[in-house]
Motif scaffolding. Structure first.
Motif, PDB file in Angstrom:
ATOM      1  N   SER A   1       0.819  -1.214   0.000  1.00 65.45           N
ATOM      2  CA  SER A   1       0.000   0.000   0.000  1.00 65.45           C
ATOM      3  C   SER A   1       0.855   1.267   0.000  1.00 65.45           C
ATOM      4  N   PHE A   2       2.114   1.178   0.452  1.00 67.92           N
ATOM      5  CA  PHE A   2       2.992   2.350   0.444  1.00 67.92           C
ATOM      6  C   PHE A   2       3.261   2.823  -0.982  1.00 67.92           C
ATOM      7  N   ASN A   3       3.172   1.917  -1.945  1.00 67.15           N
ATOM      8  CA  ASN A   3       3.546   2.226  -3.327  1.00 67.15           C
ATOM      9  C   ASN A   3       2.355   2.361  -4.259  1.00 67.15           C
ATOM     10  N   ALA A   4       1.159   2.521  -3.724  1.00 66.53           N
ATOM     11  CA  ALA A   4      -0.028   2.658  -4.575  1.00 66.53           C
ATOM     12  C   ALA A   4       0.144   3.862  -5.503  1.00 66.53           C
TER      13      ALA A   4
ATOM     14  N   PHE B   1      -2.132   6.298   9.328  1.00 66.44           N
ATOM     15  CA  PHE B   1      -2.812   7.455   8.734  1.00 66.44           C
ATOM     16  C   PHE B   1      -1.822   8.416   8.079  1.00 66.44           C
ATOM     17  N   LYS B   2      -0.590   8.470   8.559  1.00 67.91           N
ATOM     18  CA  LYS B   2       0.432   9.301   7.910  1.00 67.91           C
ATOM     19  C   LYS B   2       0.740   8.756   6.518  1.00 67.91           C
ATOM     20  N   VAL B   3       0.818   7.442   6.392  1.00 72.95           N
ATOM     21  CA  VAL B   3       1.047   6.819   5.092  1.00 72.95           C
ATOM     22  C   VAL B   3      -0.110   7.155   4.153  1.00 72.95           C
ATOM     23  N   LEU B   4      -1.336   7.066   4.667  1.00 73.19           N
ATOM     24  CA  LEU B   4      -2.501   7.407   3.840  1.00 73.19           C
ATOM     25  C   LEU B   4      -2.489   8.877   3.451  1.00 73.19           C
ATOM     26  N   SER B   5      -2.073   9.739   4.365  1.00 72.59           N
ATOM     27  CA  SER B   5      -1.992  11.166   4.071  1.00 72.59           C
ATOM     28  C   SER B   5      -1.010  11.430   2.934  1.00 72.59           C
TER      29      SER B   5
END
Length: 64
Positions: free
Chosen positions: A18-21, A47-51
């Motif tokens: 998901s980090f590389n979406a 949530f930081k990764v999603l941000s």
């Protein structure tokens, strides 16, 4: 194709991917609020990764 993922494989297979979406990220989960992940050598709330994904214009869909 369907695959059963459990334990540490969940982190290795799902979260790191998901980090590389690039365009779209769908997440089905019961709880994200306490999830912290290793990201760029430090542990941060997921949530930081999603941000950061939002900032890259990735569409994120949460199924809760």
């Amino acid at each position: 194709m369907m695959q059963y993922i459990s334990d540490s494989d969940h982190y290795n297979e799902v979260l790191k991917a998901s980090f590389n979406a690039k365009k779209l990220l769908w997440i089905g989960t019961a709880d994200l609020k306490d999830l912290h992940v290793k990201y760029r050598s430090v542990y941060v709330p997921y949530f930081k990764v999603l941000s950061e994904a939002f900032n890259r214009h990735v569409s994120v869909r949460l199924i809760h």
